[in-house]
Design an enzyme around this catalytic site. Structure first.
Site, PDB file in Angstrom:
ATOM      1  N   ASP A 166       0.251  -4.021  18.473  1.00  0.00           N
ATOM      2  CA  ASP A 166       0.203  -3.477  17.110  1.00  0.00           C
ATOM      3  C   ASP A 166       0.540  -1.989  17.111  1.00  0.00           C
ATOM      4  O   ASP A 166      -0.092  -1.187  16.443  1.00  0.00           O
ATOM      5  CB  ASP A 166      -1.173  -3.729  16.460  1.00  0.00           C
ATOM      6  CG  ASP A 166      -1.242  -3.245  15.013  1.00  0.00           C
ATOM      7  OD1 ASP A 166      -0.172  -3.137  14.377  1.00  0.00           O
ATOM      8  OD2 ASP A 166      -2.352  -2.961  14.537  1.00  0.00           O
TER       9      ASP A 166
ATOM     10  N   ALA B 214       1.425  -8.110   8.150  1.00  0.00           N
ATOM     11  CA  ALA B 214       1.785  -8.728   9.431  1.00  0.00           C
ATOM     12  C   ALA B 214       0.564  -9.248  10.202  1.00  0.00           C
ATOM     13  O   ALA B 214       0.693 -10.166  11.003  1.00  0.00           O
ATOM     14  CB  ALA B 214       2.580  -7.744  10.297  1.00  0.00           C
ATOM     15  N   GLU B 215      -0.617  -8.671   9.973  1.00  0.00           N
ATOM     16  CA  GLU B 215      -1.811  -9.205  10.640  1.00  0.00           C
ATOM     17  C   GLU B 215      -2.118 -10.629  10.179  1.00  0.00           C
ATOM     18  O   GLU B 215      -2.751 -11.398  10.888  1.00  0.00           O
ATOM     19  CB  GLU B 215      -3.030  -8.316  10.347  1.00  0.00           C
ATOM     20  CG  GLU B 215      -3.231  -7.179  11.320  1.00  0.00           C
ATOM     21  CD  GLU B 215      -2.090  -6.179  11.325  1.00  0.00           C
ATOM     22  OE1 GLU B 215      -1.669  -5.754  10.229  1.00  0.00           O
ATOM     23  OE2 GLU B 215      -1.605  -5.851  12.412  1.00  0.00           O
TER      24      GLU B 215
ATOM     25  N   CYS C 260     -14.272  35.727 -31.653  1.00  0.00           N
ATOM     26  CA  CYS C 260     -14.735  34.334 -31.555  1.00  0.00           C
ATOM     27  C   CYS C 260     -14.485  33.717 -30.182  1.00  0.00           C
ATOM     28  O   CYS C 260     -15.184  32.786 -29.782  1.00  0.00           O
ATOM     29  CB  CYS C 260     -14.044  33.469 -32.604  1.00  0.00           C
ATOM     30  SG  CYS C 260     -14.365  34.001 -34.297  1.00  0.00           S
TER      31      CYS C 260
ATOM     32  N   ASN D 203       4.370  -4.110  13.401  1.00  0.00           N
ATOM     33  CA  ASN D 203       4.062  -4.949  14.557  1.00  0.00           C
ATOM     34  C   ASN D 203       4.466  -6.403  14.337  1.00  0.00           C
ATOM     35  O   ASN D 203       4.818  -6.815  13.235  1.00  0.00           O
ATOM     36  CB  ASN D 203       2.560  -4.887  14.840  1.00  0.00           C
ATOM     37  CG  ASN D 203       1.731  -5.300  13.636  1.00  0.00           C
ATOM     38  OD1 ASN D 203       1.448  -4.469  12.784  1.00  0.00           O
ATOM     39  ND2 ASN D 203       1.356  -6.558  13.533  1.00  0.00           N
TER      40      ASN D 203
ATOM     41  N   ASN E  71      -1.480   7.558  12.934  1.00  0.00           N
ATOM     42  CA  ASN E  71      -1.259   6.411  12.062  1.00  0.00           C
ATOM     43  C   ASN E  71      -0.489   6.845  10.824  1.00  0.00           C
ATOM     44  O   ASN E  71       0.357   7.737  10.897  1.00  0.00           O
ATOM     45  CB  ASN E  71      -2.599   5.728  11.774  1.00  0.00           C
ATOM     46  CG  ASN E  71      -2.424   4.248  11.459  1.00  0.00           C
ATOM     47  OD1 ASN E  71      -1.554   3.855  10.695  1.00  0.00           O
ATOM     48  ND2 ASN E  71      -3.251   3.418  12.066  1.00  0.00           N
ATOM     49  N   TRP E  72      -0.777   6.266   9.658  1.00  0.00           N
ATOM     50  CA  TRP E  72       0.011   6.525   8.439  1.00  0.00           C
ATOM     51  C   TRP E  72      -0.199   7.937   7.908  1.00  0.00           C
ATOM     52  O   TRP E  72       0.587   8.411   7.083  1.00  0.00           O
ATOM     53  CB  TRP E  72      -0.345   5.514   7.342  1.00  0.00           C
ATOM     54  CG  TRP E  72      -1.790   5.627   6.975  1.00  0.00           C
ATOM     55  CD1 TRP E  72      -2.813   4.920   7.512  1.00  0.00           C
ATOM     56  CD2 TRP E  72      -2.374   6.573   6.078  1.00  0.00           C
ATOM     57  NE1 TRP E  72      -4.011   5.369   7.012  1.00  0.00           N
ATOM     58  CE2 TRP E  72      -3.773   6.377   6.121  1.00  0.00           C
ATOM     59  CE3 TRP E  72      -1.863   7.567   5.245  1.00  0.00           C
ATOM     60  CZ2 TRP E  72      -4.660   7.134   5.363  1.00  0.00           C
ATOM     61  CZ3 TRP E  72      -2.750   8.331   4.493  1.00  0.00           C
ATOM     62  CH2 TRP E  72      -4.131   8.107   4.553  1.00  0.00           C
TER      63      TRP E  72
ATOM     64  N   THR F 199       0.826  -1.214   0.000  1.00  0.00           N
ATOM     65  CA  THR F 199       0.000   0.000   0.000  1.00  0.00           C
ATOM     66  C   THR F 199       0.858   1.261   0.000  1.00  0.00           C
ATOM     67  O   THR F 199       0.362   2.350  -0.260  1.00  0.00           O
ATOM     68  CB  THR F 199      -0.916   0.038   1.240  1.00  0.00           C
ATOM     69  OG1 THR F 199      -0.102  -0.011   2.425  1.00  0.00           O
ATOM     70  CG2 THR F 199      -1.893  -1.122   1.248  1.00  0.00           C
TER      71      THR F 199
ATOM     72  N   MET G  79     -11.019  27.559 -37.388  1.00  0.00           N
ATOM     73  CA  MET G  79      -9.861  28.336 -36.932  1.00  0.00           C
ATOM     74  C   MET G  79      -8.975  28.682 -38.128  1.00  0.00           C
ATOM     75  O   MET G  79      -8.389  27.790 -38.751  1.00  0.00           O
ATOM     76  CB  MET G  79      -9.068  27.509 -35.902  1.00  0.00           C
ATOM     77  CG  MET G  79      -7.754  28.146 -35.457  1.00  0.00           C
ATOM     78  SD  MET G  79      -7.996  29.663 -34.481  1.00  0.00           S
ATOM     79  CE  MET G  79      -6.312  30.265 -34.446  1.00  0.00           C
TER      80      MET G  79
ATOM     81  N   THR H  47       6.720  -5.710   9.215  1.00  0.00           N
ATOM     82  CA  THR H  47       6.648  -5.264   7.817  1.00  0.00           C
ATOM     83  C   THR H  47       6.935  -3.768   7.675  1.00  0.00           C
ATOM     84  O   THR H  47       6.576  -2.968   8.532  1.00  0.00           O
ATOM     85  CB  THR H  47       5.262  -5.565   7.209  1.00  0.00           C
ATOM     86  OG1 THR H  47       4.263  -5.117   8.116  1.00  0.00           O
ATOM     87  CG2 THR H  47       5.105  -7.051   6.959  1.00  0.00           C
TER      88      THR H  47
HETATM   89 CA    CA Z   1      -0.673  -3.630  12.096  1.00  0.00          CA
END
Ligand code: CA
Length: 701
Positions: free
Chosen positions: A347, A224-225, A638, A302, A434-435, A207, A676, A282
């Site tokens: 975690d 890792a989960e 125009c 974690n 968090n991220w 991600t 044109m 990770t």
């Molecule tokens: Ca995690």
């Protein structure tokens, strides 16, 4: 694009400043930044490729002074997310207007920070889909869908998100949810090569955004989960060859470890099961690079499983879980480590944003690395050696009574343990932070943290055994008491990293808000879970402006850039990510749809007022005044007075931006098959150039 010209002309007034800056940029015969073509080569694909080809190591190192562009995930290799642009500042930000909005057509979480290279924006949506947009208009230039199998969505912890791309020497690099790393042609979006960076038989996912470090593409992964072994890899941008891979935790203890660092880590693990399901650690998000020290910093995650009693039943720190690691980018060797949460049981991870800064601490200039990981403490380390300098709690922390200033280890207390019973711990797996990226403003000396107060229950899963493709946390009923809206909250926190204390905070109600951007205009920008987009004064936190145009909850971080002298502030919207999915009552309270979009704001929108026209003429720039005269002689009949088309024929403000010097070719030669005409013989090349400069000096369409 010259930032300096903006600064110099800022006092002239906002609109005038825009125009003069634009003129300053196009005083020579060079193609305009943001122009997709040139007289010699009007092919927009070639022009994009050429602009991206110029993003090399030297340019990435010098990105700090390149305010018009946003060349890498954290803007600069120190990942400060600080922009020197000052066209939008604390005095005028209340005039910010929506310049354009682009919908990705995707649902689910959108976490990307877009990059901008010379007028082209590159970003990702959910499912790792990559988009290239015209950064001045939001027009889609190309899109690449890696066609990730929907089944991959079952084995990602935290939504099918992606945080963005890297651009380097003509290519766009993206980590794909299913573990691929892809190199795309920046001009066309066509894939040049793709490599599988993970074992597809295991539950890895990507991600995070790739980073470019001295000619290498660096990418980590998550999982890792589900039970995996963490690592980070470096790839050759030319062909996708693997250059090195560094595991963050030891492997099978009966075999020699891959490095001395892992040999040293091995005795910190106990029991004989942990390595069979990977151990975790990770490297799924944070990275930063110091080219002077030549050190690459990564954060590790974690343990697999979360519960220490199961993972390492005889105790131990379990190196290098939840650690900041300094790597040699040449070979990936671990130079130093600092573990934020020894023997992580919750975690807590150390994958959160890493920022490199130079701070004066106790009268001494220190090269530091800053992190506010999930565990609730704000860390300041010496980034050359990893020496612990300080840490203080930036939210409510119940699991530890502080960090020992001598050892740098948390002073853990009994309330966070859950060997037999139930523990309600603050913060929790969603993190004090968090991220969502934080930012650092060297002018205020403050770090702007998307902070949150969330407690969570932990109870050992007595019946735990590893199950492939499932959440393997070793924690029982994790989500049962989630998450009444009255019990959780989020706020924008301005933190002084030297004094290690709060400077100010702005309450945001719900948690799971967006990352932050700070600028030399004394501003901080942040989007919110409930779909607002805010600008605050960086020095004291006064709310100055807000917009409701995003159309979804915002979790990504804003960014800023300039095209043709106009500063834009953009953010990706798209409600999603871990908390949005599992947060129950508190997530529902945001009352937003999950709609992916990019919104870009600027001081100049559709309105061209009489005052603005007068100001333009008052600029007395001879080329612009003459261009305005020529435009109203030849074009306005125009294409509309004051450069504004009424909807019948093309708006030449847009054409001038889109075509660059190719605009002059069209004026000279006409467009066969359309109404044109050609103006050859009636207008000189100099004339059409001045018309173009006039159009570029106008506020964009
Ligand atoms: Ca995690």
């Amino acid at each position: 694009m010259q930032v300096g010209s903006w600064v110099a002309h800022k006092s002239v007034g906002v609109l005038l400043g825009v125009w003069i800056a634009a003129l300053g940029c196009f005083g020579s015969d060079e193609a305009a930044p943001g122009a997709v073509g040139s007289a010699a080569n009007p092919d927009p694909v070639e022009a994009r490729r050429g602009a991206a080809a110029a993003v090399d190591d030297a340019r990435l190192r010098a990105a700090g002074s390149d305010g018009a562009n946003w060349l890498s995930y954290g803007r600069t290799q120190d990942e400060q997310r600080f922009s020197p642009l000052v066209q939008v500042d604390a005095a005028n930000v209340d005039q910010l207007k929506l310049a354009w909005r682009f919908e990705t057509g995707l649902r689910r979480g959108h976490e990307a920070t877009p990059l901008v290279v010379d007028g082209t924006m590159y970003l990702t949506g959910s499912w790792s889909v990559v988009f290239a947009l015209n950064a001045a208009t939001g027009e889609l230039l190309w899109k690449w869908d890696p066609q990730v199998s929907q089944e991959v969505g079952r084995v990602v912890c935290c939504d099918v998100v992606n945080r963005g791309v890297a651009v380097y020497e003509g290519r766009v690099y993206v980590g794909v949810l299913d573990g691929r790393l892809a190199a795309l042609d920046a001009g066309s979006g066509e894939p040049v090569w793709q490599v599988q960076t993970t074992d597809p038989e295991l539950d890895y996912s990507i991600t995070g955004a790739p980073r470019v470090v001295d000619g290498r593409i660096i990418i980590g992964n998550g999982g890792a989960e589900f039970g995996v072994r963490g690592y980070v890899s470096a790839y050759d941008p030319a062909d996708g060859d693997l250059l090195w891979r560094t595991y963050t935790v030891p492997g099978d203890p009966s075999k020699p470890q891959a490095s001395e660092a892992l040999e040293r880590a091995l005795p910190t693990w106990t029991g004989d099961e942990w390595w069979k399901v990977g151990g975790g650690g990770t490297v799924w998000d944070a990275m930063a690079y110091d080219p002077e020290l030549d050190l690459l910093y990564v954060g590790s995650g974690n343990g697999s499983p979360w519960a220490k009693e199961i993972r390492s039943p005889g105790g131990g720190d379990n190196l290098y879980l939840s650690s900041i690691l300094a790597l040699d980018p040449e070979n990936g060797e671990i130079r130093w480590h600092y573990q934020t949460t020894p023997g992580d049981n919750w975690d807590f991870t150390a994958t959160q944003h890493l920022i490199l800064a130079d701070l004066e601490i106790d009268g001494e200039e220190r090269k530091v690395i800053l992190q506010a990981p999930k565990n609730g403490f704000f860390y300041v380390l010496d980034r050359e050696t990893g020496e612990f300098l300080s840490a203080e709690a930036f939210v409510t922390v119940t699991w530890a009574d502080g960090v020992d200033p001598e050892t740098g280890r948390p002073i853990q207390n009994a309330s966070g343990d859950y060997p037999e019973g139930f523990a309600l711990v603050m913060p929790t797996y969603f993190g004090a932070h968090n991220w969502q990226p934080m930012s650092f403003n060297p002018q205020t000396g403050l770090v702007y943290i998307p902070a949150q107060e969330i407690g969570g229950p932990y109870q050992l899963d007595g019946a735990y055994s590893y199950r492939r493709g499932q959440f393997n946390t070793g924690v029982d009923n994790t989500f049962i008491t989630l998450f009444n809206r009255e019990l959780v909250s989020g706020h924008l926190l301005a933190w002084d990293p030297v004094k290690q204390r709060e400077a100010w905070r702005h309450p945001l109600g719900l948690p799971w808000n967006g990352g932050t951007l700070t600028t030399a205009g004394n501003l901080v920008f942040e989007g919110t879970a409930d779909g607002r987009f805010l600008a605050l004064r960086a020095s004291d936190g006064k709310l100055l402006w807000q917009s409701h145009s995003a159309g979804s909850g915002i979790i990504a971080a804003p960014m800023t850039y300039a095209v043709d002298g106009v500063q834009y502030v953009a953010v990706v919207a798209g409600w999603g990510g871990a908390f949005a999915m599992v947060g129950g009552d508190a997530a529902a309270a945001a009352q937003v749809e999950s709609v992916g979009a990019v919104v870009a704001y600027a001081l100049v929108g559709d309105a061209i007022t009489a005052d603005a026209v007068k100001a333009l003429m008052a600029s007395r720039d001879p080329a612009v005044v003459r261009g305005a005269d020529l435009y109203h002689t030849w074009c306005a009949r125009c294409h509309g007075a004051n450069g504004i088309a009424g909807g019948v024929n093309p708006d030449l403000r847009k054409s001038a931006r889109a075509l660059g010097v190719a605009f002059d070719v069209v004026v000279q030669k006409g467009l066969p098959g359309t109404s044109m005409p050609d103006f050859q013989g009636r207008m000189s090349a100099e004339d059409s150039g001045e018309i173009r400069r006039y159009l570029l000096a106008l506020p964009p369409r």
